[in-house]
Scaffold this motif. Structure first.
Motif, PDB file in Angstrom:
ATOM      1  N   PHE A 133      14.379  -4.499  -2.544  1.00 48.14           N
ATOM      2  CA  PHE A 133      13.453  -5.597  -2.820  1.00 48.14           C
ATOM      3  C   PHE A 133      13.552  -6.041  -4.273  1.00 48.14           C
ATOM      4  O   PHE A 133      13.415  -7.228  -4.570  1.00 48.14           O
ATOM      5  CB  PHE A 133      12.022  -5.171  -2.495  1.00 48.14           C
ATOM      6  CG  PHE A 133      11.018  -6.285  -2.632  1.00 48.14           C
ATOM      7  CD1 PHE A 133      11.083  -7.409  -1.817  1.00 48.14           C
ATOM      8  CD2 PHE A 133      10.016  -6.221  -3.585  1.00 48.14           C
ATOM      9  CE1 PHE A 133      10.170  -8.444  -1.941  1.00 48.14           C
ATOM     10  CE2 PHE A 133       9.094  -7.253  -3.718  1.00 48.14           C
ATOM     11  CZ  PHE A 133       9.169  -8.363  -2.893  1.00 48.14           C
ATOM     12  N   LEU A 134      13.812  -5.126  -5.184  1.00 47.37           N
ATOM     13  CA  LEU A 134      13.966  -5.472  -6.598  1.00 47.37           C
ATOM     14  C   LEU A 134      15.078  -6.485  -6.800  1.00 47.37           C
ATOM     15  O   LEU A 134      14.993  -7.355  -7.671  1.00 47.37           O
ATOM     16  CB  LEU A 134      14.265  -4.202  -7.397  1.00 47.37           C
ATOM     17  CG  LEU A 134      14.547  -4.383  -8.896  1.00 47.37           C
ATOM     18  CD1 LEU A 134      13.300  -4.916  -9.608  1.00 47.37           C
ATOM     19  CD2 LEU A 134      14.994  -3.067  -9.520  1.00 47.37           C
ATOM     20  N   ALA A 135      16.108  -6.422  -5.977  1.00 44.78           N
ATOM     21  CA  ALA A 135      17.214  -7.368  -6.098  1.00 44.78           C
ATOM     22  C   ALA A 135      16.779  -8.794  -5.779  1.00 44.78           C
ATOM     23  O   ALA A 135      17.373  -9.758  -6.265  1.00 44.78           O
ATOM     24  CB  ALA A 135      18.359  -6.949  -5.174  1.00 44.78           C
ATOM     25  N   ILE A 136      15.735  -8.923  -4.969  1.00 47.44           N
ATOM     26  CA  ILE A 136      15.217 -10.244  -4.594  1.00 47.44           C
ATOM     27  C   ILE A 136      14.080 -10.654  -5.510  1.00 47.44           C
ATOM     28  O   ILE A 136      13.967 -11.822  -5.911  1.00 47.44           O
ATOM     29  CB  ILE A 136      14.720 -10.224  -3.132  1.00 47.44           C
ATOM     30  CG1 ILE A 136      15.819  -9.738  -2.202  1.00 47.44           C
ATOM     31  CG2 ILE A 136      14.218 -11.597  -2.702  1.00 47.44           C
ATOM     32  CD1 ILE A 136      15.313  -9.389  -0.810  1.00 47.44           C
ATOM     33  N   SER A 137      13.231  -9.703  -5.857  1.00 50.37           N
ATOM     34  CA  SER A 137      12.043  -9.971  -6.665  1.00 50.37           C
ATOM     35  C   SER A 137      12.018  -9.018  -7.854  1.00 50.37           C
ATOM     36  O   SER A 137      11.437  -7.931  -7.777  1.00 50.37           O
ATOM     37  CB  SER A 137      10.780  -9.798  -5.810  1.00 50.37           C
ATOM     38  OG  SER A 137       9.622 -10.043  -6.586  1.00 50.37           O
ATOM     39  N   PRO A 138      12.638  -9.393  -8.976  1.00 51.51           N
ATOM     40  CA  PRO A 138      12.712  -8.501 -10.136  1.00 51.51           C
ATOM     41  C   PRO A 138      11.357  -8.071 -10.692  1.00 51.51           C
ATOM     42  O   PRO A 138      11.280  -7.057 -11.390  1.00 51.51           O
ATOM     43  CB  PRO A 138      13.484  -9.337 -11.165  1.00 51.51           C
ATOM     44  CG  PRO A 138      14.302 -10.286 -10.354  1.00 51.51           C
ATOM     45  CD  PRO A 138      13.444 -10.614  -9.166  1.00 51.51           C
TER      46      PRO A 138
ATOM     47  N   SER B 159      17.674 -17.013  -3.651  1.00 48.78           N
ATOM     48  CA  SER B 159      16.480 -16.188  -3.526  1.00 48.78           C
ATOM     49  C   SER B 159      15.487 -16.602  -4.598  1.00 48.78           C
ATOM     50  O   SER B 159      15.874 -17.049  -5.683  1.00 48.78           O
ATOM     51  CB  SER B 159      16.824 -14.695  -3.662  1.00 48.78           C
ATOM     52  OG  SER B 159      17.307 -14.402  -4.959  1.00 48.78           O
ATOM     53  N   LEU B 160      14.214 -16.479  -4.267  1.00 49.20           N
ATOM     54  CA  LEU B 160      13.147 -16.880  -5.189  1.00 49.20           C
ATOM     55  C   LEU B 160      11.989 -15.902  -5.095  1.00 49.20           C
ATOM     56  O   LEU B 160      11.612 -15.477  -3.998  1.00 49.20           O
ATOM     57  CB  LEU B 160      12.625 -18.280  -4.849  1.00 49.20           C
ATOM     58  CG  LEU B 160      13.393 -19.492  -5.338  1.00 49.20           C
ATOM     59  CD1 LEU B 160      12.796 -20.752  -4.725  1.00 49.20           C
ATOM     60  CD2 LEU B 160      13.363 -19.593  -6.859  1.00 49.20           C
ATOM     61  N   MET B 161      11.414 -15.585  -6.245  1.00 50.18           N
ATOM     62  CA  MET B 161      10.158 -14.856  -6.304  1.00 50.18           C
ATOM     63  C   MET B 161       9.110 -15.800  -6.907  1.00 50.18           C
ATOM     64  O   MET B 161       9.426 -16.931  -7.263  1.00 50.18           O
ATOM     65  CB  MET B 161      10.297 -13.610  -7.180  1.00 50.18           C
ATOM     66  CG  MET B 161      10.616 -13.900  -8.633  1.00 50.18           C
ATOM     67  SD  MET B 161      10.647 -12.399  -9.624  1.00 50.18           S
ATOM     68  CE  MET B 161      10.890 -13.103 -11.272  1.00 50.18           C
ATOM     69  N   GLU B 162       7.869 -15.345  -6.996  1.00 54.07           N
ATOM     70  CA  GLU B 162       6.730 -16.072  -7.548  1.00 54.07           C
ATOM     71  C   GLU B 162       6.284 -17.191  -6.604  1.00 54.07           C
ATOM     72  O   GLU B 162       7.012 -18.148  -6.341  1.00 54.07           O
ATOM     73  CB  GLU B 162       6.995 -16.617  -8.951  1.00 54.07           C
ATOM     74  CG  GLU B 162       7.204 -15.535  -9.994  1.00 54.07           C
ATOM     75  CD  GLU B 162       5.970 -14.645 -10.157  1.00 54.07           C
ATOM     76  OE1 GLU B 162       4.843 -15.175 -10.164  1.00 54.07           O
ATOM     77  OE2 GLU B 162       6.143 -13.416 -10.270  1.00 54.07           O
ATOM     78  N   SER B 163       5.061 -17.066  -6.108  1.00 52.89           N
ATOM     79  CA  SER B 163       4.584 -17.952  -5.053  1.00 52.89           C
ATOM     80  C   SER B 163       4.554 -19.417  -5.462  1.00 52.89           C
ATOM     81  O   SER B 163       4.860 -20.296  -4.646  1.00 52.89           O
ATOM     82  CB  SER B 163       3.190 -17.508  -4.589  1.00 52.89           C
ATOM     83  OG  SER B 163       2.263 -17.529  -5.658  1.00 52.89           O
TER      84      SER B 163
ATOM     85  N   GLY C  99       0.811  -1.213   0.000  1.00 53.46           N
ATOM     86  CA  GLY C  99       0.000   0.000   0.000  1.00 53.46           C
ATOM     87  C   GLY C  99       0.843   1.261   0.000  1.00 53.46           C
ATOM     88  O   GLY C  99       0.363   2.343  -0.362  1.00 53.46           O
ATOM     89  N   LYS C 100       2.107   1.124   0.386  1.00 53.86           N
ATOM     90  CA  LYS C 100       3.044   2.251   0.399  1.00 53.86           C
ATOM     91  C   LYS C 100       4.120   2.084  -0.670  1.00 53.86           C
ATOM     92  O   LYS C 100       5.159   2.755  -0.620  1.00 53.86           O
ATOM     93  CB  LYS C 100       3.688   2.382   1.780  1.00 53.86           C
ATOM     94  CG  LYS C 100       2.703   2.731   2.890  1.00 53.86           C
ATOM     95  CD  LYS C 100       3.411   2.908   4.223  1.00 53.86           C
ATOM     96  CE  LYS C 100       2.426   3.321   5.318  1.00 53.86           C
ATOM     97  NZ  LYS C 100       3.105   3.473   6.640  1.00 53.86           N
ATOM     98  N   ASP C 101       3.898   1.166  -1.607  1.00 52.52           N
ATOM     99  CA  ASP C 101       4.810   0.932  -2.747  1.00 52.52           C
ATOM    100  C   ASP C 101       6.194   0.454  -2.311  1.00 52.52           C
ATOM    101  O   ASP C 101       7.180   0.663  -3.032  1.00 52.52           O
ATOM    102  CB  ASP C 101       4.948   2.187  -3.610  1.00 52.52           C
ATOM    103  CG  ASP C 101       3.665   2.512  -4.365  1.00 52.52           C
ATOM    104  OD1 ASP C 101       2.841   1.591  -4.564  1.00 52.52           O
ATOM    105  OD2 ASP C 101       3.494   3.673  -4.776  1.00 52.52           O
ATOM    106  N   GLU C 102       6.269  -0.212  -1.147  1.00 50.09           N
ATOM    107  CA  GLU C 102       7.575  -0.695  -0.703  1.00 50.09           C
ATOM    108  C   GLU C 102       8.120  -1.805  -1.596  1.00 50.09           C
ATOM    109  O   GLU C 102       9.327  -2.080  -1.572  1.00 50.09           O
ATOM    110  CB  GLU C 102       7.473  -1.178   0.744  1.00 50.09           C
ATOM    111  CG  GLU C 102       7.248  -0.047   1.731  1.00 50.09           C
ATOM    112  CD  GLU C 102       7.117  -0.506   3.164  1.00 50.09           C
ATOM    113  OE1 GLU C 102       6.951   0.357   4.049  1.00 50.09           O
ATOM    114  OE2 GLU C 102       7.175  -1.730   3.410  1.00 50.09           O
ATOM    115  N   GLN C 103       7.252  -2.419  -2.405  1.00 54.11           N
ATOM    116  CA  GLN C 103       7.705  -3.460  -3.323  1.00 54.11           C
ATOM    117  C   GLN C 103       8.577  -2.909  -4.454  1.00 54.11           C
ATOM    118  O   GLN C 103       9.222  -3.672  -5.173  1.00 54.11           O
ATOM    119  CB  GLN C 103       6.513  -4.236  -3.906  1.00 54.11           C
ATOM    120  CG  GLN C 103       5.666  -3.462  -4.910  1.00 54.11           C
ATOM    121  CD  GLN C 103       4.565  -2.647  -4.259  1.00 54.11           C
ATOM    122  OE1 GLN C 103       4.690  -2.219  -3.116  1.00 54.11           O
ATOM    123  NE2 GLN C 103       3.481  -2.459  -4.983  1.00 54.11           N
TER     124      GLN C 103
END
Length: 208
Positions: A44-49, A64-68, A35-39
């Protein structure tokens, strides 16, 4: 060693906290307030592109992994648990969630809950599709206790999306087998713990 979980209390985020609780893995949750655009933070971009939660770092391996969906498969493979009775059956129901239940119910959330009254066409389209998907799941559970036979990551992936049934304008009387499945999963202690990550969200929701 600890798994670092970057998450927020959305259906996709709750998939991973529930899985970690079910598997009994040691983890630390880091809230990412979408809600505060912390993503969109550089860290965080380094972990979840893709700039989306959830994401993990496994301190055992440094991976590290992204995508549930990928994270659920990784955790199941890492522990040898929650893979279901048959891997391919588990994968097909997991993929239904990833490709159908999540995206379509996400659109239902958008148009039926957050933007009601703005588009009759969109409300009908995604309301109809939500009911169709609920029906697919209900029919699957006529002869099965869980989606892939044994309780698995397919159930864990799907359950948090169904937990938002009030937003989908669902009448549980139409889906008795899905209701039985939903209530059984909601009562699991690990699900109740995972529901309140990264902060207390109260009890898991239950149909009346």
């Amino acid at each position: 060693m600890t798994i670092e979980l970057y998450t927020w209390p959305t259906p996709n985020g709750r998939k991973i906290s529930i899985a970690l609780e079910e598997l009994g893995l040691d983890y630390v949750a880091h809230p990412v307030n979408i809600g505060k655009d912390e993503q969109f933070a550089t860290e965080f971009l380094a972990i979840s592109p893709n700039n989306k939660i959830p994401a993990i770092i496994d301190r055992d391996t440094g991976r590290s992994l992204m995508e549930s969906g990928a994270i659920l498969l990784y955790l199941a493979d890492k522990t040898g648990k929650l893979g279901g009775s048959d891997r391919w059956t588990t994968l097909e129901w997991l993929m239904l969630q990833m490709g159908g239940v999540g995206p379509m119910l996400g659109q239902a959330n958008h148009f039926l809950q957050f933007n009601a009254g703005k588009s009759d066409y969109a409300e009908k389209r995604y309301g109809d599709e939500a009911r169709r998907l609920y029906g697919v799941l209900d029919q699957r559970l006529v002869g099965w206790e869980y989606l892939a036979g044994d309780y698995s990551i397919a159930d864990i992936a799907t359950w948090p999306w169904i937990a938002r049934w009030p937003w989908h304008r669902i009448d549980w009387a139409d889906y008795p087998y899905l209701k039985r499945w939903f209530v059984a999963i909601a009562s699991r202690p690990a699900v109740q713990k995972g529901w309140s990550v990264p902060f207390d969200a109260g009890e898991t929701p239950l149909p009346e």
